[in-house]
Design an enzyme around this catalytic site. Structure first.
Site, short mmCIF file in Angstrom:
data_model
loop_
_atom_site.label_atom_id
_atom_site.label_comp_id
_atom_site.label_asym_id
_atom_site.label_seq_id
_atom_site.Cartn_x
_atom_site.Cartn_y
_atom_site.Cartn_z
N GLN A 76 -2.21 -5.14 -11.20
CA GLN A 76 -3.30 -4.32 -11.72
C GLN A 76 -4.11 -5.00 -12.81
O GLN A 76 -5.25 -4.62 -13.05
CB GLN A 76 -2.74 -3.00 -12.28
CG GLN A 76 -2.33 -2.00 -11.23
CD GLN A 76 -3.51 -1.41 -10.49
OE1 GLN A 76 -4.59 -1.21 -11.04
NE2 GLN A 76 -3.32 -1.13 -9.21
N HIS A 98 -5.87 -8.06 -2.48
CA HIS A 98 -6.82 -7.00 -2.14
C HIS A 98 -7.16 -6.10 -3.33
O HIS A 98 -8.14 -5.37 -3.29
CB HIS A 98 -6.31 -6.16 -0.96
CG HIS A 98 -5.17 -5.25 -1.27
ND1 HIS A 98 -5.33 -3.89 -1.38
CD2 HIS A 98 -3.87 -5.50 -1.50
CE1 HIS A 98 -4.15 -3.35 -1.65
NE2 HIS A 98 -3.25 -4.30 -1.73
N CYS A 222 -0.06 5.06 -2.56
CA CYS A 222 1.04 4.90 -1.60
C CYS A 222 1.89 6.16 -1.52
O CYS A 222 2.55 6.40 -0.53
CB CYS A 222 1.93 3.73 -1.99
SG CYS A 222 1.16 2.50 -3.01
C1 LIG Z 1 -0.89 -2.31 -5.30
C2 LIG Z 1 0.21 -2.71 -6.19
C3 LIG Z 1 1.30 -3.41 -5.71
C4 LIG Z 1 1.47 -3.72 -4.25
O1 LIG Z 1 0.65 -4.75 -3.84
P1 LIG Z 1 0.27 -4.86 -2.27
O2 LIG Z 1 -0.31 -6.20 -2.13
O3 LIG Z 1 -0.70 -3.74 -1.99
O4 LIG Z 1 1.54 -4.67 -1.54
C5 LIG Z 1 2.30 -3.78 -6.59
N1 LIG Z 1 2.20 -3.49 -7.90
C6 LIG Z 1 1.16 -2.83 -8.41
C7 LIG Z 1 1.12 -2.57 -9.88
C8 LIG Z 1 0.13 -2.42 -7.59
O5 LIG Z 1 -0.91 -1.76 -8.10
#
Ligand SMILES: *Cc1c(COP(=O)(O)O)cnc(C)c1O
Length: 298
Positions: A76, A98, A222
């Site tokens: 993040q 992403h 999620c």
């Molecule tokens: C989105 C997110 C993930 C997971 O990452 P992905 O590439 O979407 O699997 C892990 N940690 C945090 C803090 C996230 O916001």
């Protein structure tokens, strides 16, 4: 968290630290949780739901002093605030493409020298045997380019987004009674707002905002399909009813002041409408009235 609970099933002992109302780990708690057998500390840099930023550099120093490996999930924070593995004193840091406008399905793990890891898959020799399988070159290049752009635009984006975020917060808190911000207001990602409105269902609010072309969420994306209270909002001490009345809105570099003004205009009547149908709000209001009466008599 899920990785830690998987480790517990394999016999590891895990200590979970509290984050209190502000949503931030206390360094003192961390110090006193360290045991002789502690081998790893893992704390996310910024939270995905409430945007709070953890004191990673300070924690990293303590980890180093105690000879404990330190990992941070910076998914993040990368691209949103400065992230420097040396300043943060981390041994391991994970990022995802992403979340910074890169392609899906690719991420990266920074590994400091002399940090030994075991593979989670076996077979090919790619990535020094750690991540066997043919590399997704297009994805990796995309992640690199997304990082380059994020870094290039960071100095400009931070003040721009922070300003919009603060306008949004002021606009809503000033026009909706019993509205609050979840998590520390200062130690927070520039683009994150997590509101709490007493007496409403955040899910209904999200649907009604969606109809106006405004995308928000209640829990993290999620888990928002499950209607269980967000574990993050629980961890900052919210009761279930209050956590269900929460709304996460995030602002990115492409959002405009006009859009923020639209959100400020659209939310209050929707909240009012939802409250007029809410039994929780009815209770809240009668509680208020009774309190006033009591005061009158006193
Ligand atoms: C989105 C997110 C993930 C997971 O990452 P992905 O590439 O979407 O699997 C892990 N940690 C945090 C803090 C996230 O916001």
């Amino acid at each position: 968290m899920e990785t830690c609970s998987a480790l517990e099933k394999k016999g590891f002992e895990v200590t979970y630290l509290p984050v209190y109302e502000e949503g931030i780990v206390k360094v003192e708690d961390l110090k006193s949780a360290i045991k002789e057998e502690t081998i790893l500390i893992t704390i996310m840099h910024a939270n995905n739901e409430i945007g709070t930023i953890q004191p990673i550099a300070e924690i990293g120093k303590i980890a180093k002093e105690n000879n404990i490996k330190f990992h941070s999930d910076a998914v993040q924070s990368v691209g949103k605030i400065p992230v420097d593995v040396n300043e943060l004193n981390v041994d391991l840091l994970s990022i995802s493409s992403h979340k910074i406008y890169g392609p899906k399905g690719v991420g990266a793990l920074y590994i400091r020298k002399r940090t030994r890891l075991e593979p989670i898959l076996y077979g090919g020799g790619q990535e020094k045997d750690l991540s066997p399988g043919t590399e997704n070159v297009a994805g990796i290049v995309g992640l690199g380019e997304a990082c380059r752009l994020a870094k290039e635009e960071l100095d400009e984006n931070i003040p721009y987004i922070t300003n919009l975020r603060n306008k949004l917060i002021d606009g809503i808190l000033n026009s909706v009674e019993k509205s609050y911000i979840n998590g520390d207001i200062e130690k927070r990602l520039p683009g994150n707002v997590n509101f709490r409105f007493t007496g409403i269902e955040g899910e209904s609010l999200v649907l009604m905002l969606d109809a106006k072309g405004i995308d928000g969420s209640t829990g993290s994306a999620c888990s928002s399909k499950k209607l269980t209270a967000s574990h993050v909002l629980k961890a900052i001490g919210l009761e279930d009813v209050d956590s269900h009345g929460s709304l996460r809105l995030t602002i990115g570099p492409e959002n405009t002041e006009e859009e923020v003004n639209t959100v400020i205009k659209e939310i209050p009547p929707i909240v009012e409408k939802l409250r007029s149908m809410s039994s929780i709000w009815e209770k809240e209001e009668s509680l208020l009235k009774n309190n006033t009466k009591r005061c009158d008599i006193d």
